[in-house]
Design a protein around this motif. Structure first.
Motif, PDB file in Angstrom:
ATOM      1  N   ARG A 332      41.346  23.358  46.138  1.00  0.00           N
ATOM      2  CA  ARG A 332      40.264  22.726  45.380  1.00  0.00           C
ATOM      3  C   ARG A 332      39.289  23.790  44.886  1.00  0.00           C
ATOM      4  N   GLU A 333      39.123  23.839  43.593  1.00  0.00           N
ATOM      5  CA  GLU A 333      38.233  24.806  42.964  1.00  0.00           C
ATOM      6  C   GLU A 333      36.809  24.261  42.940  1.00  0.00           C
ATOM      7  N   GLU A 334      35.860  25.131  43.276  1.00  0.00           N
ATOM      8  CA  GLU A 334      34.452  24.770  43.119  1.00  0.00           C
ATOM      9  C   GLU A 334      34.083  25.001  41.651  1.00  0.00           C
ATOM     10  N   VAL A 335      33.564  23.978  41.005  1.00  0.00           N
ATOM     11  CA  VAL A 335      33.370  24.026  39.557  1.00  0.00           C
ATOM     12  C   VAL A 335      31.922  23.678  39.196  1.00  0.00           C
ATOM     13  N   LEU A 336      31.326  24.532  38.391  1.00  0.00           N
ATOM     14  CA  LEU A 336      29.992  24.270  37.855  1.00  0.00           C
ATOM     15  C   LEU A 336      30.132  23.393  36.619  1.00  0.00           C
ATOM     16  N   VAL A 337      29.487  22.232  36.643  1.00  0.00           N
ATOM     17  CA  VAL A 337      29.595  21.270  35.543  1.00  0.00           C
ATOM     18  C   VAL A 337      28.253  21.174  34.833  1.00  0.00           C
ATOM     19  N   ILE A 338      28.259  21.501  33.554  1.00  0.00           N
ATOM     20  CA  ILE A 338      27.059  21.373  32.728  1.00  0.00           C
ATOM     21  C   ILE A 338      27.354  20.271  31.723  1.00  0.00           C
ATOM     22  N   ASP A 339      26.716  19.120  31.925  1.00  0.00           N
ATOM     23  CA  ASP A 339      27.067  17.975  31.083  1.00  0.00           C
ATOM     24  C   ASP A 339      25.884  17.539  30.226  1.00  0.00           C
ATOM     25  N   GLY A 340      26.166  16.550  29.392  1.00  0.00           N
ATOM     26  CA  GLY A 340      25.146  16.099  28.457  1.00  0.00           C
ATOM     27  C   GLY A 340      24.737  17.166  27.469  1.00  0.00           C
ATOM     28  N   ILE A 341      25.691  18.072  27.108  1.00  0.00           N
ATOM     29  CA  ILE A 341      25.396  19.106  26.103  1.00  0.00           C
ATOM     30  C   ILE A 341      25.412  18.438  24.731  1.00  0.00           C
ATOM     31  N   GLU A 342      24.305  18.480  24.054  1.00  0.00           N
ATOM     32  CA  GLU A 342      24.190  17.855  22.734  1.00  0.00           C
ATOM     33  C   GLU A 342      23.795  18.900  21.698  1.00  0.00           C
ATOM     34  N   VAL A 343      24.507  18.889  20.572  1.00  0.00           N
ATOM     35  CA  VAL A 343      24.227  19.832  19.498  1.00  0.00           C
ATOM     36  C   VAL A 343      24.718  19.234  18.191  1.00  0.00           C
ATOM     37  N   ASP A 344      24.020  19.530  17.118  1.00  0.00           N
ATOM     38  CA  ASP A 344      24.466  19.121  15.792  1.00  0.00           C
ATOM     39  C   ASP A 344      25.787  19.823  15.497  1.00  0.00           C
ATOM     40  N   ARG A 345      26.756  19.086  14.981  1.00  0.00           N
ATOM     41  CA  ARG A 345      28.085  19.664  14.739  1.00  0.00           C
ATOM     42  C   ARG A 345      28.061  20.748  13.663  1.00  0.00           C
ATOM     43  N   ASP A 346      27.026  20.796  12.843  1.00  0.00           N
ATOM     44  CA  ASP A 346      26.946  21.815  11.799  1.00  0.00           C
ATOM     45  C   ASP A 346      26.277  23.103  12.270  1.00  0.00           C
ATOM     46  N   VAL A 347      25.848  23.159  13.526  1.00  0.00           N
ATOM     47  CA  VAL A 347      25.088  24.296  14.037  1.00  0.00           C
ATOM     48  C   VAL A 347      25.990  25.265  14.795  1.00  0.00           C
ATOM     49  N   ALA A 348      25.897  26.539  14.459  1.00  0.00           N
ATOM     50  CA  ALA A 348      26.541  27.574  15.263  1.00  0.00           C
ATOM     51  C   ALA A 348      25.664  27.806  16.483  1.00  0.00           C
ATOM     52  N   ALA A 349      26.203  27.540  17.661  1.00  0.00           N
ATOM     53  CA  ALA A 349      25.390  27.603  18.874  1.00  0.00           C
ATOM     54  C   ALA A 349      26.149  28.277  20.001  1.00  0.00           C
ATOM     55  N   LYS A 350      25.399  28.947  20.857  1.00  0.00           N
ATOM     56  CA  LYS A 350      25.981  29.580  22.041  1.00  0.00           C
ATOM     57  C   LYS A 350      24.904  29.705  23.106  1.00  0.00           C
ATOM     58  N   PHE A 351      25.256  29.360  24.336  1.00  0.00           N
ATOM     59  CA  PHE A 351      24.390  29.711  25.458  1.00  0.00           C
ATOM     60  C   PHE A 351      25.230  30.240  26.600  1.00  0.00           C
ATOM     61  N   ASP A 352      24.646  31.193  27.338  1.00  0.00           N
ATOM     62  CA  ASP A 352      25.314  31.800  28.487  1.00  0.00           C
ATOM     63  C   ASP A 352      24.830  31.146  29.767  1.00  0.00           C
TER      64      ASP A 352
END
Length: 439
Positions: A332-352
């Motif tokens: 069983r892998e321990e997994v970091l889940v970041i949910d509810g990510i919302e962004v306009d589909r026309d936007v170039a976006a990145k977060f670390d």
């Protein structure tokens, strides 16, 4: 060779439109007319693009009278391939596309972690950075099929259930790095609706497809294709070389030998590029065990949901309170889940996403504290299917087992997660962060 009319489904214009059709709202899943079909950000990403390349290659081979024709792959994962291939940058060639970023023509080295800003690296530093990126995405973050391929996406589901590591990076940054920043949507390669217009797209995706084959060869026991019948039975429609409309299913494309191709066996230098830990990270991991640190992090946790205008920190409780055995971690892998990510589909976006980084700005390009990243490649939506609105909502899942080992944080009750916007600041919202155990 005589040019085909644009309305011939074998023409380059028609083939370029296929990618747009499957990712920009042209279709709805059968039986669900109000839902948009999207082949990105889910477990459909790898098999769809393999099917797409397969028929594109058959069409080209038929048109030139050479059934042995094969699409070349752009192996940006090795130092010798980290520049745009010369055959695509010759202005007199039909493989040249003027809608590319002129700053990134050879001898410029590609940045597989590109976020819209030019990195301040020497060539050797850029190569080292790229190799560590590849190790992180292909090894650290891809220990199981469910993580490598992306989240399950079944008939009737809303699109964008969650991308796999390779779809995020290097797939997304390569698209944006190649696209023309002077165009409204970084066309051609920098936008999904237009990327098929650049011949370089097909070489890029041939290497993405190669990553599927390479990944399976890294660990034959754990790195297997999915067995879920909904994945195996998912299907797409394409025109073949005759041209005839045909249906192809995921189960039909799992063996590249059956498809009459195999990838050249070339070195994988990134296999030895495991990220390293900074001294600051070790100090931060120790401080998390103190009551004062836990109280401070609990206060930070109240920030979510949040719009990422600047770095945001949150303490996340682990589902296990003690160091796990090797067998437990393998099951069983321990997994970091970041949910509810919302962004306009026309936007170039990145977060670390960083874990236990005392000073994320001081983490080097190979810093072990970097857990992974989220990338959104713009894709215009103008076909009228699906729900109204221009935004997408998705989830990022990042494997943690190897990272927690390296950070010596396996015995901690919680970890500090730092979200750092790199592109599209103020345009990405995050709903929640948690850690779960996943098969």
């Amino acid at each position: 060779m005589k040019a085909l009319p644009a309305d011939d489904p074998r023409s380059f214009a028609a083939q370029a439109s296929v990618h747009c059709a499957y990712c920009d709202g042209s279709y709805s899943p059968e039986g669900f007319p109000g839902v948009e079909l999207q082949v990105h950000n889910s477990w459909l990403f790898f098999p769809f693009h393999r099917c797409y390349l397969y028929f594109f290659e058959r069409i080209l081979g038929s048109l030139i009278g050479d059934p042995s024709f094969a699409i070349p792959f752009w192996n940006w994962d090795a130092p010798d391939g980290m520049r745009m291939p010369a055959m695509y940058t010759d202005r007199s060639s039909q493989l040249f596309d003027p809608r590319r970023d002129g700053r990134h023509a050879p001898p410029k080295l590609i940045d597989l972690d590109y976020s819209g800003r030019e990195p301040r690296f020497t060539d050797n530093q850029q190569i080292d950075h790229n190799l560590r990126v590849m190790y992180r995405q292909m090894v650290s973050l891809s220990p199981t099929p469910s993580l490598f391929f992306g989240s399950a996406y079944r008939a009737g589901d809303e699109p964008n259930q969650g991308p796999g590591p390779v779809e995020n990076i290097p797939h997304g940054p390569v698209h944006i790095w190649c696209g023309d920043p002077n165009q409204p949507g970084r066309e051609d390669m920098g936008n999904f609706y237009s990327s098929g217009n650049d011949p370089l797209f097909y070489a890029h995706h041939a290497n993405i497809d190669r990553m599927w084959s390479v990944w399976k060869g890294l660990d034959a026991r754990r790195h297997t294709d999915l067995t879920d019948p909904d994945w195996l039975g998912a299907s797409f429609l394409f025109y073949d070389e005759t041209p005839k409309l045909v249906r192809i299913r995921v189960r039909d494309v799992l063996d590249t030998g059956v498809l009459r191709y195999r990838y050249q066996d070339v070195p994988l230098p990134w296999r030895a590029a495991r990220p390293t830990v900074t001294a600051a990270a070790t100090r931060r991991a120790d401080s998390l065990l103190t009551p004062a640190a836990q109280a401070a992090d609990a206060k930070k946790a109240g920030k979510l949901p949040i719009t990422l205008e600047e770095a945001a920190s949150v303490a996340v409780k682990r589902p296990v309170a003690a160091r796990r055995s090797k067998a437990e971690k393998a099951s069983r892998e321990e997994v970091l889940v970041i949910d509810g990510i919302e962004v306009d589909r026309d936007v170039a976006a990145k977060f670390d996403v960083f874990v236990n980084a005392e000073d994320h700005a001081a983490v080097g390009s190979g810093g072990r504290e970097l857990a992974g990243s989220f990338v959104n490649v713009p894709h215009r939506h103008g076909h009228g299917h699906g729900k109204k609105g221009r935004g997408i909502k998705t989830t990022l899942r990042l494997a943690l087992n190897e990272q927690l080992e390296d950070l010596k944080a396996e015995g901690d009750e919680s970890v500090e997660v730092i979200l750092v916007p790199r592109q599209g600041k103020g345009k990405v919202k995050v709903g929640g962060v948690r850690i779960e155990l996943m098969h």
